[in-house]
Motif scaffolding. Structure first.
Motif, PDB file in Angstrom:
ATOM      1  N   LEU A 105       0.857  -1.184   0.000  1.00  0.00           N
ATOM      2  CA  LEU A 105       0.000   0.000   0.000  1.00  0.00           C
ATOM      3  C   LEU A 105       0.889   1.228   0.000  1.00  0.00           C
ATOM      4  O   LEU A 105       1.717   1.409   0.897  1.00  0.00           O
ATOM      5  CB  LEU A 105      -0.911   0.012   1.226  1.00  0.00           C
ATOM      6  N   LEU A 106       0.714   2.090  -1.041  1.00  0.00           N
ATOM      7  CA  LEU A 106       1.504   3.298  -1.178  1.00  0.00           C
ATOM      8  C   LEU A 106       0.686   4.504  -0.747  1.00  0.00           C
ATOM      9  O   LEU A 106      -0.538   4.540  -0.913  1.00  0.00           O
ATOM     10  CB  LEU A 106       1.964   3.472  -2.629  1.00  0.00           C
ATOM     11  N   ARG A 117      -0.719   8.962  -7.709  1.00  0.00           N
ATOM     12  CA  ARG A 117       0.294   8.233  -8.476  1.00  0.00           C
ATOM     13  C   ARG A 117      -0.324   7.699  -9.761  1.00  0.00           C
ATOM     14  O   ARG A 117      -1.447   7.162  -9.765  1.00  0.00           O
ATOM     15  CB  ARG A 117       0.878   7.096  -7.655  1.00  0.00           C
ATOM     16  N   SER A 118       0.426   7.794 -10.830  1.00  0.00           N
ATOM     17  CA  SER A 118      -0.066   7.355 -12.142  1.00  0.00           C
ATOM     18  C   SER A 118      -0.017   5.840 -12.244  1.00  0.00           C
ATOM     19  O   SER A 118       0.758   5.174 -11.541  1.00  0.00           O
ATOM     20  CB  SER A 118       0.783   7.986 -13.238  1.00  0.00           C
ATOM     21  N   PRO A 119      -0.829   5.263 -13.117  1.00  0.00           N
ATOM     22  CA  PRO A 119      -0.788   3.799 -13.317  1.00  0.00           C
ATOM     23  C   PRO A 119       0.580   3.305 -13.782  1.00  0.00           C
ATOM     24  O   PRO A 119       0.987   2.198 -13.445  1.00  0.00           O
ATOM     25  CB  PRO A 119      -1.870   3.555 -14.369  1.00  0.00           C
ATOM     26  N   VAL A 120       1.281   4.139 -14.564  1.00  0.00           N
ATOM     27  CA  VAL A 120       2.613   3.718 -15.026  1.00  0.00           C
ATOM     28  C   VAL A 120       3.570   3.571 -13.844  1.00  0.00           C
ATOM     29  O   VAL A 120       4.334   2.599 -13.752  1.00  0.00           O
ATOM     30  CB  VAL A 120       3.149   4.732 -16.060  1.00  0.00           C
ATOM     31  N   GLU A 121       3.491   4.529 -12.920  1.00  0.00           N
ATOM     32  CA  GLU A 121       4.362   4.452 -11.746  1.00  0.00           C
ATOM     33  C   GLU A 121       4.020   3.241 -10.889  1.00  0.00           C
ATOM     34  O   GLU A 121       4.915   2.550 -10.379  1.00  0.00           O
ATOM     35  CB  GLU A 121       4.232   5.739 -10.931  1.00  0.00           C
ATOM     36  N   ILE A 122       2.735   2.967 -10.742  1.00  0.00           N
ATOM     37  CA  ILE A 122       2.332   1.800  -9.944  1.00  0.00           C
ATOM     38  C   ILE A 122       2.793   0.510 -10.610  1.00  0.00           C
ATOM     39  O   ILE A 122       3.239  -0.433  -9.936  1.00  0.00           O
ATOM     40  CB  ILE A 122       0.812   1.818  -9.733  1.00  0.00           C
ATOM     41  N   GLN A 123       2.726   0.462 -11.959  1.00  0.00           N
ATOM     42  CA  GLN A 123       3.198  -0.740 -12.653  1.00  0.00           C
ATOM     43  C   GLN A 123       4.702  -0.922 -12.480  1.00  0.00           C
ATOM     44  O   GLN A 123       5.193  -2.041 -12.326  1.00  0.00           O
ATOM     45  CB  GLN A 123       2.837  -0.641 -14.143  1.00  0.00           C
ATOM     46  N   GLN A 124       5.440   0.186 -12.515  1.00  0.00           N
ATOM     47  CA  GLN A 124       6.881   0.079 -12.310  1.00  0.00           C
ATOM     48  C   GLN A 124       7.213  -0.426 -10.901  1.00  0.00           C
ATOM     49  O   GLN A 124       8.086  -1.283 -10.719  1.00  0.00           O
ATOM     50  CB  GLN A 124       7.529   1.439 -12.551  1.00  0.00           C
ATOM     51  N   ILE A 144      -1.299  -0.967  -4.613  1.00  0.00           N
ATOM     52  CA  ILE A 144      -2.288   0.095  -4.786  1.00  0.00           C
ATOM     53  C   ILE A 144      -1.787   1.339  -4.071  1.00  0.00           C
ATOM     54  O   ILE A 144      -0.901   1.268  -3.209  1.00  0.00           O
ATOM     55  CB  ILE A 144      -3.671  -0.307  -4.250  1.00  0.00           C
ATOM     56  N   ALA A 145      -2.356   2.486  -4.446  1.00  0.00           N
ATOM     57  CA  ALA A 145      -1.993   3.779  -3.853  1.00  0.00           C
ATOM     58  C   ALA A 145      -3.246   4.431  -3.306  1.00  0.00           C
ATOM     59  O   ALA A 145      -4.254   4.550  -4.016  1.00  0.00           O
ATOM     60  CB  ALA A 145      -1.319   4.671  -4.889  1.00  0.00           C
ATOM     61  N   ARG A 146      -3.207   4.845  -2.055  1.00  0.00           N
ATOM     62  CA  ARG A 146      -4.325   5.504  -1.390  1.00  0.00           C
ATOM     63  C   ARG A 146      -3.757   6.572  -0.455  1.00  0.00           C
ATOM     64  O   ARG A 146      -2.581   6.575  -0.116  1.00  0.00           O
ATOM     65  CB  ARG A 146      -5.165   4.506  -0.582  1.00  0.00           C
TER      66      ARG A 146
END
Length: 570
Positions: free
Chosen positions: A399-400, A409-416, A438-440
């Motif tokens: 969990l970010l 946070r963008s989906p690209v950053e989460i995928q990285q 996930i980011a919350r």
């Protein structure tokens, strides 16, 4: 015949028949009634003083319990020199001091080497008197060993106090009657501390190695809560194996969690993420043995013979040196391929004769054979032992924290970050591993002040206790003593001056001899009326009643005297 009833004798004396009535009559007495306010005021002052002493006296804490009298005297003298009040409990004999002076008293006594308790450890052996028995010497030696072992165990950081009990059986000349020694260790751990399995094992080995003939399984370790820290023989092995497996799985999860922390902290910052890992570890231990054999065997040994005739049906011609048949060598056998008999060796020929070459094909002269052959078959033995610890499935959740006041946070950053997490934990799709990132936004953190609150200070209970005692004393004085003192002063100011009756005034204030005193009831004079004066039996009674009437009704007596003066004047 008289109907008068004879009074019966009471079971109890009259003064004990009704205590309440006796107390009431006692309070009705003039002396008691006059001193009652003073008694109540003194009682309230005593109650206030008692409340002050109870609340103002600080709480006591036991400094030492069970000290000998000599040590009590030495400790009390040392504390008095340091202006520390020490008390001895009359019931238990324990030495107590004020709770605020407890730490200072312990440090002071430790610096002076008090109390001087009995020597411990191997110092006990120095005080042995001459001529002690062997049993006493053995007990002293055992006690010295117990004390020294306890001191050694107390050197461990997590152990506050330790006690060791050794069971040393007597040696016997018969081997079957000899019993092994055993030991019991009780530990008092530091608050909030616990012992690891390695520390418990070290204590067991320390005790077992210090006593000759003691085995490690004969040592029992217990903590101050009564929990058994050693695993005795015969305990449920399933439970022990389960605990070991859970501990192994926890270590695996902690390893991966540490890796994620080291990976994500430089990237998102400390406190901006939370990671949890669930590792499904294969903790089953497998052992297998396999044996295999080759289908084609290998000839190891062959033994036998065969018989046959020549091609023309006649016996073969003799050969060799005449008269030397006994020196003829045994025909050599020839090993052929499996399933085919060996060709017999050609008998030696005579000197100069050329040996007959063996036929290229099977010997047609062979009629029968008798052979015993042994074959070796190929054998393969394989032993496989799979050690536990293989990961069957791995689940990772990260969990970010979304930055405050900026875009999520963008989906690209989460995928990285997901790819980094998969690489850190060794993601394997064949095991159906699962990695979720996930980011919350996190809930606002509550910042706790590191300083202690003012209401947790040590001086607050003392101040509260003293203030409460002062308030109670003030309330007693204002609500109890002050009204009573005012009532006493007002009653004294409002008291009328002593009155003298008419007869007493005429006679100079002295009562003539032979006159009757006023009638009394329970110590209180009975009011005199005009009817009572008219019904007097003699002159003396009338004079006494007139005095009482004058005392009770001074205004009416003054009017009567005035009327009498006017009548005499007219």
């Amino acid at each position: 015949m008289s109907n008068q009833l004879t009074p019966t004798t009471p079971l109890l004396p009259e003064r004990f028949a009704n205590p309440v009535r006796q107390i009431g009559s006692l309070l009705q007495q003039p002396a008691v009634r006059r001193s009652l306010p003073m008694i109540m005021m003194i009682s309230l002052i005593a109650a206030a003083a008692l409340a002050w002493m109870t609340l103002a006296t600080p709480q006591q804490k036991t400094l030492f319990a069970g000290l000998p009298d000599s040590d009590k005297a030495a400790v009390t003298a040392a504390l008095q020199q340091a202006n520390i009040t020490a008390r001895i409990d009359q019931g238990s004999g324990a030495l107590t001091v004020n709770e605020d002076d407890y730490s200072r008293a312990r440090i002071l006594l430790a610096g002076q080497g008090l109390p001087k308790a009995a020597p411990g450890g191997y110092q006990i052996l120095d005080n042995l008197p001459m001529g002690v028995s062997r049993a006493v010497e053995g007990e002293r030696l055992r006690q010295a060993r117990e004390t020294e072992l306890a001191r050694s165990i107390e050197e461990i950081d997590s152990v506050a106090e330790a006690r060791v009990h050794l069971a040393m059986p007597e040696t016997s000349v018969f081997v079957r009657d000899n019993a092994s020694p055993s030991a019991s260790v009780i530990l008092k751990l530091q608050p909030g501390r616990s012992l690891a399995e390695a520390q418990v094992s070290s204590i067991i080995n320390l005790v077992a190695s210090s006593v000759p003939g003691m085995k490690t399984d004969a040592v029992t370790v217990v903590d101050q809560m009564g929990a058994l820290l050693t695993h005795v023989q015969g305990q449920d092995s399933t439970t022990l194996a389960g605990d070991a497996r859970i501990d192994f799985q926890r270590r695996i999860e902690d390893k991966y969690r540490t890796q994620l922390t080291q990976l994500l902290t430089p990237l998102v910052g400390p406190g901006n993420f939370s990671a949890e890992i669930q590792a499904d570890v294969n903790l089953d231990e497998t052992q297998a043995t396999r044996e295999s054999y080759d289908k084609q065997g290998t000839l190891r040994a062959e033994q036998g013979n065969w018989t046959g005739v020549g091609a023309a049906g006649a016996a073969q011609a003799p050969g060799g040196i005449p008269g030397a048949l006994s020196n003829t060598a045994t025909p050599a056998s020839t090993v052929t391929s499996p399933g085919k008999p060996a060709a017999p060796a050609t008998p030696p020929s005579a000197a100069g004769a050329t040996p007959t070459p063996p036929p290229a094909t099977d010997n047609p002269a062979k009629q029968a054979e008798n052979y015993a052959r042994a074959y070796d078959l190929g054998k393969e033995i394989s032993v496989t032992r799979a050690m536990p610890g293989a990961i069957k499935r791995l689940s990772v959740a990260v969990l970010l924290r979304d930055p405050e006041g900026s875009k999520p946070r963008s989906p690209v950053e989460i995928q990285q970050i997901t790819a980094l997490v998969r690489a850190a934990v060794g993601y394997d799709p064949a095991r159906n591993d699962q990695v979720t990132v996930i980011a919350r936004k996190f809930a606002p953190s509550v910042t706790l002040d590191q300083k202690a609150a003012w209401y947790d200070s040590a001086w607050l209970p003392i101040v509260a206790r003293n203030v409460t005692a002062i308030l109670i004393a003030i309330m007693v004085l204002m609500l109890g003593v002050r009204p009573l003192s005012r009532a006493l002063l007002k009653k004294r100011d409002d008291a009328p001056p002593p009155r003298i009756g008419v007869g007493a005034a005429l006679s100079g204030g002295h009562q003539p001899s032979g006159t009757m005193s006023p009638q009394m009831q329970d110590g209180v004079p009975i009011p005199v009326s005009i009817e009572m004066i008219d019904g007097a039996r003699n002159f003396d009674d009338r004079i006494g009643m007139v005095r009482g009437f004058t005392r009770d009704n001074p205004s009416r007596a003054a009017l009567a005297v005035r009327d009498m003066i006017k009548a005499d004047a007219s």
